[in-house]
Design a protein around this motif. Structure first.
Motif, PDB file in Angstrom:
ATOM      1  N   GLU A 106       0.824  -1.207   0.000  1.00  0.00           N
ATOM      2  CA  GLU A 106       0.000   0.000   0.000  1.00  0.00           C
ATOM      3  C   GLU A 106       0.861   1.262   0.000  1.00  0.00           C
ATOM      4  OE1 GLU A 106      -3.045   0.173  -0.585  1.00  0.00           O
ATOM      5  OE2 GLU A 106      -3.619  -1.938  -0.371  1.00  0.00           O
ATOM      6  N   ALA A 107       2.002   1.200   0.652  1.00  0.00           N
ATOM      7  CA  ALA A 107       2.907   2.358   0.656  1.00  0.00           C
ATOM      8  C   ALA A 107       3.417   2.637  -0.753  1.00  0.00           C
ATOM      9  CB  ALA A 107       4.069   2.108   1.610  1.00  0.00           C
ATOM     10  N   GLU A 108       3.784   1.585  -1.472  1.00  0.00           N
ATOM     11  CA  GLU A 108       4.273   1.748  -2.839  1.00  0.00           C
ATOM     12  C   GLU A 108       3.182   2.309  -3.736  1.00  0.00           C
ATOM     13  OE1 GLU A 108       6.499  -0.841  -6.351  1.00  0.00           O
ATOM     14  OE2 GLU A 108       5.468  -1.880  -4.710  1.00  0.00           O
ATOM     15  N   ARG A 109       1.991   1.782  -3.580  1.00  0.00           N
ATOM     16  CA  ARG A 109       0.872   2.250  -4.404  1.00  0.00           C
ATOM     17  C   ARG A 109       0.580   3.723  -4.150  1.00  0.00           C
ATOM     18  NH1 ARG A 109      -4.050  -1.462  -3.546  1.00  0.00           N
ATOM     19  NH2 ARG A 109      -2.631  -2.862  -4.642  1.00  0.00           N
ATOM     20  N   LEU A 110       0.576   4.107  -2.889  1.00  0.00           N
ATOM     21  CA  LEU A 110       0.311   5.502  -2.557  1.00  0.00           C
ATOM     22  C   LEU A 110       1.406   6.423  -3.082  1.00  0.00           C
ATOM     23  CD1 LEU A 110      -1.305   7.709  -1.174  1.00  0.00           C
ATOM     24  CD2 LEU A 110      -0.188   7.105   0.992  1.00  0.00           C
ATOM     25  N   SER A 111       2.643   5.999  -2.990  1.00  0.00           N
ATOM     26  CA  SER A 111       3.750   6.804  -3.494  1.00  0.00           C
ATOM     27  C   SER A 111       3.615   7.053  -4.986  1.00  0.00           C
ATOM     28  CB  SER A 111       5.092   6.112  -3.195  1.00  0.00           C
ATOM     29  OG  SER A 111       5.342   6.073  -1.811  1.00  0.00           O
ATOM     30  N   GLN A 112       3.210   6.031  -5.726  1.00  0.00           N
ATOM     31  CA  GLN A 112       3.027   6.172  -7.165  1.00  0.00           C
ATOM     32  C   GLN A 112       1.882   7.130  -7.491  1.00  0.00           C
ATOM     33  OE1 GLN A 112       2.463   2.072  -8.316  1.00  0.00           O
ATOM     34  NE2 GLN A 112       4.673   1.645  -8.427  1.00  0.00           N
ATOM     35  N   THR A 113       0.797   7.012  -6.730  1.00  0.00           N
ATOM     36  CA  THR A 113      -0.350   7.893  -6.948  1.00  0.00           C
ATOM     37  C   THR A 113      -0.002   9.333  -6.624  1.00  0.00           C
ATOM     38  OG1 THR A 113      -1.849   6.078  -6.360  1.00  0.00           O
ATOM     39  CG2 THR A 113      -2.766   8.294  -6.319  1.00  0.00           C
ATOM     40  N   THR A 114       0.745   9.521  -5.542  1.00  0.00           N
ATOM     41  CA  THR A 114       1.161  10.870  -5.158  1.00  0.00           C
ATOM     42  C   THR A 114       2.032  11.497  -6.228  1.00  0.00           C
ATOM     43  OG1 THR A 114       1.092  10.274  -2.816  1.00  0.00           O
ATOM     44  CG2 THR A 114       2.362  12.223  -3.403  1.00  0.00           C
ATOM     45  N   ASP A 115       2.956  10.734  -6.782  1.00  0.00           N
ATOM     46  CA  ASP A 115       3.853  11.253  -7.803  1.00  0.00           C
ATOM     47  C   ASP A 115       3.084  11.695  -9.050  1.00  0.00           C
ATOM     48  OD1 ASP A 115       6.679  11.644  -8.727  1.00  0.00           O
ATOM     49  OD2 ASP A 115       6.018  10.228 -10.267  1.00  0.00           O
ATOM     50  N   LYS A 116       2.067  10.928  -9.414  1.00  0.00           N
ATOM     51  CA  LYS A 116       1.250  11.294 -10.574  1.00  0.00           C
ATOM     52  C   LYS A 116       0.497  12.592 -10.318  1.00  0.00           C
ATOM     53  CE  LYS A 116       0.517   6.562 -12.267  1.00  0.00           C
ATOM     54  NZ  LYS A 116      -0.494   5.495 -12.513  1.00  0.00           N
ATOM     55  N   ALA A 117      -0.040  12.732  -9.117  1.00  0.00           N
ATOM     56  CA  ALA A 117      -0.792  13.946  -8.781  1.00  0.00           C
ATOM     57  C   ALA A 117       0.107  15.164  -8.787  1.00  0.00           C
ATOM     58  CB  ALA A 117      -1.467  13.780  -7.422  1.00  0.00           C
ATOM     59  N   VAL A 118       1.309  14.993  -8.241  1.00  0.00           N
ATOM     60  CA  VAL A 118       2.258  16.103  -8.194  1.00  0.00           C
ATOM     61  C   VAL A 118       2.687  16.495  -9.593  1.00  0.00           C
ATOM     62  CG1 VAL A 118       4.592  16.753  -7.509  1.00  0.00           C
ATOM     63  CG2 VAL A 118       3.107  15.587  -5.886  1.00  0.00           C
ATOM     64  N   SER A 119       2.931  15.518 -10.436  1.00  0.00           N
ATOM     65  CA  SER A 119       3.353  15.780 -11.804  1.00  0.00           C
ATOM     66  C   SER A 119       2.299  16.577 -12.562  1.00  0.00           C
ATOM     67  CB  SER A 119       3.635  14.455 -12.526  1.00  0.00           C
ATOM     68  OG  SER A 119       4.004  14.680 -13.864  1.00  0.00           O
ATOM     69  N   ALA A 120       1.047  16.205 -12.365  1.00  0.00           N
ATOM     70  CA  ALA A 120      -0.046  16.886 -13.062  1.00  0.00           C
ATOM     71  C   ALA A 120      -0.214  18.318 -12.587  1.00  0.00           C
ATOM     72  CB  ALA A 120      -1.350  16.118 -12.850  1.00  0.00           C
ATOM     73  N   ALA A 121       0.148  18.598 -11.334  1.00  0.00           N
ATOM     74  CA  ALA A 121      -0.056  19.929 -10.763  1.00  0.00           C
ATOM     75  C   ALA A 121       1.078  20.895 -11.059  1.00  0.00           C
ATOM     76  CB  ALA A 121      -0.238  19.812  -9.253  1.00  0.00           C
ATOM     77  N   MET A 122       2.167  20.423 -11.658  1.00  0.00           N
ATOM     78  CA  MET A 122       3.336  21.268 -11.843  1.00  0.00           C
ATOM     79  C   MET A 122       3.159  22.368 -12.893  1.00  0.00           C
ATOM     80  SD  MET A 122       5.685  20.863  -9.755  1.00  0.00           S
ATOM     81  CE  MET A 122       6.242  19.756  -8.473  1.00  0.00           C
TER      82      MET A 122
END
Length: 384
Positions: free
Chosen positions: A196-212
């Motif tokens: 679950e930690a890995e999954r959340l990290s991947q989701t967070t990275d995608k969200a951050v990338s989209a917001a840049m």
């Protein structure tokens, strides 16, 4: 005392003969989370118990009592007791490894949640990562709870082992079954928490990338990443300090054992019928010292990768601090900021993993120290 001054701590000389009796050498658990998490779990307790048998058929009888005879029936009786000691020792070692792994997994999950929370706040969208945060939080809590339950059971188990004349003699089958069950549950909970930690990290990275694409959000994300990294550096410093104290305490116990071995050598040289009994006692003490020495060395080894991870994290903070300052002026491209923030978060994850690894090794060292302290007290009493 020195321990009182330095405040609370945050939550084995082996002979060639002893080495040949090793039955539980190493359990290596490789877990991948946001790169690589390597948790080395040392099952030294089983070896320590078995090594105590030495090359003798004599049991660990109190020197004040008649030595165990050499009749076949008596030898068989002693061998059965040492066999059970081996079994419970190996089980305790596996439980200790699972305990450390579950605790480490809980820490990794917590770190992923903290990063996601910071990102969601900076993005101004509490819903975007809500599901992932909830899943990782739940998995982390389950791993922490499983670790705590196993720790309580393991403490009780160790108490029965150490209270027996022969290690493990007083341990019932129900105790063994319960510890096995909790060990399995802790390993399962750890696996889920890492996933679950890995999954959340991947989701967070995608969200951050989209917001840049939004410079204001860039600045907030960069600032949140720096704050999270600073907290990780603080946790790393505390973990390293506690590990250093544990290594110092272990070295002190090794030093304390030296004159006791000298006394035992004199007693063995001058003994007649009781020589084998004293030799068996010497061998079991040597096993406990060896276990502590090995665990101490593992803690020392685990400090090095933590120092390396900390150095990398410190290097990654500077450009992100600059990015958080300059983002709003438009002087730094969004791709550059995203790259720097991602590198910082990756470095922070590496620090969190190294901290969890080090803390797991420290827990095993502290367990070995408890066993050695008890054995030193027992030998000193017999020599008095």
């Amino acid at each position: 005392s020195s321990e009182a001054l330095r405040g609370p701590k945050v939550p084995e000389r082996s002979t060639r003969q002893a080495s040949s009796a090793m039955v539980a050498a190493r359990l290596t658990v490789n877990i991948l989370v946001s790169g690589a998490v390597v948790l080395w779990a040392s099952v030294a307790e089983g070896a320590a118990l078995l090594r105590g048998a030495g090359g003798s058929h004599h049991g660990r009888t109190d020197p004040a009592e008649p030595a165990i005879g050499t009749g076949c029936g008596q030898i068989h009786h002693v061998i059965k007791k040492f066999s059970k000691a081996t079994q419970v020792g190996k089980l305790a070692g596996l439980a200790s490894a699972a305990l450390a792994r579950a605790g480490a997994a809980a820490g990794v999950a917590d770190n992923a949640v903290e990063q996601a929370d910071s990102a969601a706040t900076a993005l101004g969208d509490e819903e975007i990562l809500k599901t992932g945060i909830s899943d990782a939080t739940s998995a982390g809590e389950k791993a922490a709870s499983a670790s705590a339950d196993l720790g309580t059971s393991l403490d009780t188990f160790k108490g029965k082992v150490s209270a027996s004349e022969y290690s493990g003699e007083d341990v019932e089958q129900s105790d063994i079954d319960e510890l096995k069950k909790l060990t399995e549950e802790a390993n399962e909970a750890a696996e889920l928490a890492y996933k679950e930690a890995e999954r959340l990290s991947q989701t967070t990275d995608k969200a951050v990338s989209a917001a840049m694409k939004d410079t204001e959000k860039m600045a907030k994300l960069a600032s949140a990443a720096v704050e999270s990294a600073d907290a990780a550096l603080d946790a790393a410093a505390k973990a390293k300090q506690n590990a250093t104290w544990a290594v110092d305490d272990a070295a002190a116990l090794e030093t304390k054992a030296t004159p006791i071995f000298e006394k035992l050598a004199t007693v063995i040289a001058n003994a007649s019928e009781q020589a084998a009994v004293w030799k068996a006692l010497n061998d079991t003490l040597d096993s406990e010292v060896s276990a502590v020495t090995e665990a101490k060395d593992e803690v020392t080894k685990a400090i090095t990768p933590l120092e390396t991870a900390v150095g990398t994290l410190e290097e990654k903070i500077t450009p992100v601090k600059e990015a958080s300052t300059n983002a709003t002026s438009g002087s730094i491209a969004s791709a550059s900021i995203h790259e720097e923030v991602s590198a910082l978060e990756e470095a922070e994850n590496a620090v969190a993993e190294a901290v969890a690894d080090l803390q797991g090794e420290v827990k095993k060292l502290e367990y070995g120290q408890e066993r050695l302290k008890a054995k030193l007290a027992e030998v000193e009493k017999k020599l008095a």
